[in-house]
Design a protein around this motif. Structure first.
Motif, PDB file in Angstrom:
ATOM      1  N   VAL A   1       6.031  -7.623  11.342  1.00 55.53           N
ATOM      2  CA  VAL A   1       5.275  -8.801  10.899  1.00 55.53           C
ATOM      3  C   VAL A   1       4.692  -8.562   9.508  1.00 55.53           C
ATOM      4  O   VAL A   1       4.746  -7.465   8.975  1.00 55.53           O
ATOM      5  N   LYS A   2       4.121  -9.643   8.934  1.00 55.36           N
ATOM      6  CA  LYS A   2       3.770  -9.605   7.509  1.00 55.36           C
ATOM      7  C   LYS A   2       2.490  -8.827   7.185  1.00 55.36           C
ATOM      8  O   LYS A   2       2.385  -8.263   6.092  1.00 55.36           O
ATOM      9  N   THR A   3       1.517  -8.844   8.080  1.00 54.02           N
ATOM     10  CA  THR A   3       0.234  -8.217   7.770  1.00 54.02           C
ATOM     11  C   THR A   3      -0.242  -7.348   8.925  1.00 54.02           C
ATOM     12  O   THR A   3       0.226  -7.506  10.068  1.00 54.02           O
ATOM     13  N   LEU A   4      -1.192  -6.475   8.641  1.00 50.47           N
ATOM     14  CA  LEU A   4      -1.759  -5.633   9.689  1.00 50.47           C
ATOM     15  C   LEU A   4      -2.493  -6.485  10.712  1.00 50.47           C
ATOM     16  O   LEU A   4      -2.446  -6.206  11.918  1.00 50.47           O
ATOM     17  N   ASP A   5      -3.170  -7.525  10.262  1.00 51.79           N
ATOM     18  CA  ASP A   5      -3.847  -8.432  11.198  1.00 51.79           C
ATOM     19  C   ASP A   5      -2.838  -9.072  12.153  1.00 51.79           C
ATOM     20  O   ASP A   5      -3.116  -9.243  13.342  1.00 51.79           O
ATOM     21  N   ASP A   6      -1.669  -9.434  11.616  1.00 46.13           N
ATOM     22  CA  ASP A   6      -0.628 -10.018  12.462  1.00 46.13           C
ATOM     23  C   ASP A   6      -0.115  -8.995  13.476  1.00 46.13           C
ATOM     24  O   ASP A   6       0.248  -9.350  14.604  1.00 46.13           O
ATOM     25  N   ALA A   7      -0.079  -7.736  13.079  1.00 50.50           N
ATOM     26  CA  ALA A   7       0.340  -6.678  13.998  1.00 50.50           C
ATOM     27  C   ALA A   7      -0.670  -6.548  15.140  1.00 50.50           C
ATOM     28  O   ALA A   7      -0.288  -6.426  16.311  1.00 50.50           O
ATOM     29  N   VAL A   8      -1.953  -6.584  14.805  1.00 51.52           N
ATOM     30  CA  VAL A   8      -3.004  -6.500  15.829  1.00 51.52           C
ATOM     31  C   VAL A   8      -2.913  -7.692  16.775  1.00 51.52           C
ATOM     32  O   VAL A   8      -2.987  -7.540  18.006  1.00 51.52           O
ATOM     33  N   LYS A   9      -2.749  -8.897  16.215  1.00 49.66           N
ATOM     34  CA  LYS A   9      -2.594 -10.103  17.043  1.00 49.66           C
ATOM     35  C   LYS A   9      -1.386  -9.977  17.970  1.00 49.66           C
ATOM     36  O   LYS A   9      -1.436 -10.348  19.153  1.00 49.66           O
ATOM     37  N   SER A  10      -0.303  -9.451  17.431  1.00 49.58           N
ATOM     38  CA  SER A  10       0.930  -9.340  18.205  1.00 49.58           C
ATOM     39  C   SER A  10       0.804  -8.317  19.324  1.00 49.58           C
ATOM     40  O   SER A  10       1.341  -8.520  20.425  1.00 49.58           O
ATOM     41  N   LEU A  11       0.110  -7.222  19.063  1.00 53.94           N
ATOM     42  CA  LEU A  11      -0.121  -6.227  20.116  1.00 53.94           C
ATOM     43  C   LEU A  11      -0.927  -6.826  21.263  1.00 53.94           C
ATOM     44  O   LEU A  11      -0.624  -6.599  22.442  1.00 53.94           O
ATOM     45  N   LYS A  12      -1.940  -7.613  20.926  1.00 55.10           N
ATOM     46  CA  LYS A  12      -2.750  -8.282  21.951  1.00 55.10           C
ATOM     47  C   LYS A  12      -1.901  -9.279  22.729  1.00 55.10           C
ATOM     48  O   LYS A  12      -1.968  -9.356  23.966  1.00 55.10           O
ATOM     49  N   PHE A  13      -1.081 -10.027  22.005  1.00 60.24           N
ATOM     50  CA  PHE A  13      -0.204 -11.020  22.636  1.00 60.24           C
ATOM     51  C   PHE A  13       0.743 -10.325  23.619  1.00 60.24           C
ATOM     52  O   PHE A  13       0.927 -10.781  24.756  1.00 60.24           O
TER      53      PHE A  13
ATOM     54  N   LYS B   1       0.849  -1.200   0.000  1.00 55.76           N
ATOM     55  CA  LYS B   1       0.000   0.000   0.000  1.00 55.76           C
ATOM     56  C   LYS B   1       0.878   1.241   0.000  1.00 55.76           C
ATOM     57  O   LYS B   1       2.061   1.187   0.320  1.00 55.76           O
ATOM     58  N   SER B   2       0.300   2.380  -0.349  1.00 59.84           N
ATOM     59  CA  SER B   2       1.059   3.629  -0.284  1.00 59.84           C
ATOM     60  C   SER B   2       1.406   3.925   1.174  1.00 59.84           C
ATOM     61  O   SER B   2       0.740   3.447   2.105  1.00 59.84           O
ATOM     62  N   LEU B   3       2.454   4.720   1.379  1.00 60.60           N
ATOM     63  CA  LEU B   3       2.839   5.074   2.740  1.00 60.60           C
ATOM     64  C   LEU B   3       1.725   5.852   3.436  1.00 60.60           C
ATOM     65  O   LEU B   3       1.461   5.636   4.618  1.00 60.60           O
ATOM     66  N   SER B   4       1.050   6.735   2.701  1.00 59.62           N
ATOM     67  CA  SER B   4      -0.042   7.506   3.309  1.00 59.62           C
ATOM     68  C   SER B   4      -1.131   6.585   3.845  1.00 59.62           C
ATOM     69  O   SER B   4      -1.613   6.746   4.974  1.00 59.62           O
ATOM     70  N   LEU B   5      -1.509   5.585   3.032  1.00 64.03           N
ATOM     71  CA  LEU B   5      -2.542   4.649   3.464  1.00 64.03           C
ATOM     72  C   LEU B   5      -2.044   3.810   4.635  1.00 64.03           C
ATOM     73  O   LEU B   5      -2.787   3.566   5.601  1.00 64.03           O
ATOM     74  N   ALA B   6      -0.805   3.378   4.576  1.00 67.52           N
ATOM     75  CA  ALA B   6      -0.244   2.578   5.668  1.00 67.52           C
ATOM     76  C   ALA B   6      -0.278   3.357   6.982  1.00 67.52           C
ATOM     77  O   ALA B   6      -0.693   2.826   8.023  1.00 67.52           O
TER      78      ALA B   6
ATOM     79  N   ASN C   1      12.049   2.505   4.352  1.00 63.57           N
ATOM     80  CA  ASN C   1      12.266   3.525   3.328  1.00 63.57           C
ATOM     81  C   ASN C   1      12.635   2.937   1.964  1.00 63.57           C
ATOM     82  O   ASN C   1      13.741   3.132   1.460  1.00 63.57           O
ATOM     83  N   GLU C   2      11.685   2.220   1.363  1.00 62.56           N
ATOM     84  CA  GLU C   2      11.866   1.751  -0.009  1.00 62.56           C
ATOM     85  C   GLU C   2      10.520   1.319  -0.580  1.00 62.56           C
ATOM     86  O   GLU C   2       9.524   1.226   0.146  1.00 62.56           O
ATOM     87  N   GLY C   3      10.493   1.082  -1.885  1.00 62.75           N
ATOM     88  CA  GLY C   3       9.231   0.707  -2.534  1.00 62.75           C
ATOM     89  C   GLY C   3       8.205   1.816  -2.421  1.00 62.75           C
ATOM     90  O   GLY C   3       8.524   3.002  -2.580  1.00 62.75           O
ATOM     91  N   TYR C   4       6.963   1.450  -2.117  1.00 63.09           N
ATOM     92  CA  TYR C   4       5.886   2.432  -1.976  1.00 63.09           C
ATOM     93  C   TYR C   4       6.066   3.330  -0.755  1.00 63.09           C
ATOM     94  O   TYR C   4       5.343   4.318  -0.596  1.00 63.09           O
ATOM     95  N   HIS C   5       7.002   2.974   0.120  1.00 60.73           N
ATOM     96  CA  HIS C   5       7.188   3.738   1.361  1.00 60.73           C
ATOM     97  C   HIS C   5       8.449   4.593   1.333  1.00 60.73           C
ATOM     98  O   HIS C   5       8.955   4.998   2.375  1.00 60.73           O
TER      99      HIS C   5
END
Length: 258
Positions: A238-250, A15-20, A36-40
């Motif tokens: 982590v690989k996905t936003l869902d994984d980030a949410v899971k990890s924060l809860k963990f 995704k674009s950095l703005s959307l991220a 700092n590379e690719g879309y970011h």
């Protein structure tokens, strides 16, 4: 003391950095690590809009310097110089954004450096010294990251990291997932580099591959590891936003029990 927690933008690399940033701001974190590379990609033309967005949402930043196609240990001086210039540009942007620090990767091996290992050692050390001088001059903290298990990669052990940063003011980014694929000795890493560790990357894996799983989905003994980690900023990588949410809860549940 509450830990300072952030999320790497790599969980939204497509995704674009703005959307991220828009998506990450809705999570309960203190900062965003911008890869700092690719879309970011960050540069002197676009950093202000992202900096203002972070400020308006009460978020700090760290920046992971580009690492794709970069080699600060290249024996081709043109490639080494280009790699350094790209990192210097990242340091300048980090200074303007008042980022907490910049993560860099060590050099990696090539067919040529395999034939001339002593030259490779000298070139990488010279590059790290140059990066250190620029970071010190403009007031940006630099942190060298330990690498996962792969023959081409350098800096896979705490002893090697200590050797590379010796004689400089460069700190260490302790990537827990990376170490789990190499020595797996978390105590040794912290004991040897405690005074150098300024930043931590968190992800899980099965010990064989740097798969960037959500915390708790691999074999890392997080309860024991978290007790020993220095109280420095930590980023979920982590690989996905869902994984980030899971990890924060963990993390939240884990820290409530240690």
């Amino acid at each position: 003391m509450r830990r300072v927690i952030g999320i790497s933008s790599q969980c939204l690399f497509d995704k674009s950095l703005s959307l991220a940033l828009h998506k990450i701001k809705n999570l309960n974190v203190d900062f965003v690590e911008i890869v700092n590379e690719g879309y970011h990609e960050l540069n002197k033309y676009n950093y202000k809009v992202h900096m203002e967005f972070l400020e308006n949402n009460g978020l700090k930043s760290t920046i992971h310097a580009p690492f794709s196609d970069i080699n600060i240990g290249s024996l081709n001086e043109k490639i080494r110089r280009a790699s350094l210039n790209i990192i210097f540009e990242t340091l300048e942007v980090a200074h303007r954004m008042e980022s907490l620090l910049v993560v860099i990767h060590p050099a990696h091996k090539s067919p040529l450096s395999g034939k001339f290992p002593k030259a490779y050692e000298k070139v990488q050390k010279r590059s790290l010294e140059e990066i250190d001088r620029v970071g010190e001059k403009i007031g940006v903290k630099v942190a060298l990251e330990n690498m996962p298990s792969l023959w081409i990669l350098d800096a896979q052990t705490p002893e090697r990291i200590a050797e590379l940063v010796d004689g400089t003011n460069i700190g260490v980014t302790f990537d827990v997932g990376h170490l789990n694929t190499t020595t797996g000795n978390f105590d040794e890493f912290v004991e040897l580099l405690r005074d150098r560790i300024v930043y931590i990357h968190l992800s899980d894996n099965d010990g064989t591959k740097d798969s960037h799983l959500a915390l708790g989905e691999g074999i890392i003994p997080w309860r024991e590891v978290m007790k020993k980690l220095p109280k420095v900023p930590m980023s979920l990588e982590v690989k996905t936003l869902d994984d980030a949410v899971k990890s924060l809860k963990f993390l939240s549940e884990l820290q409530g029990n240690i």
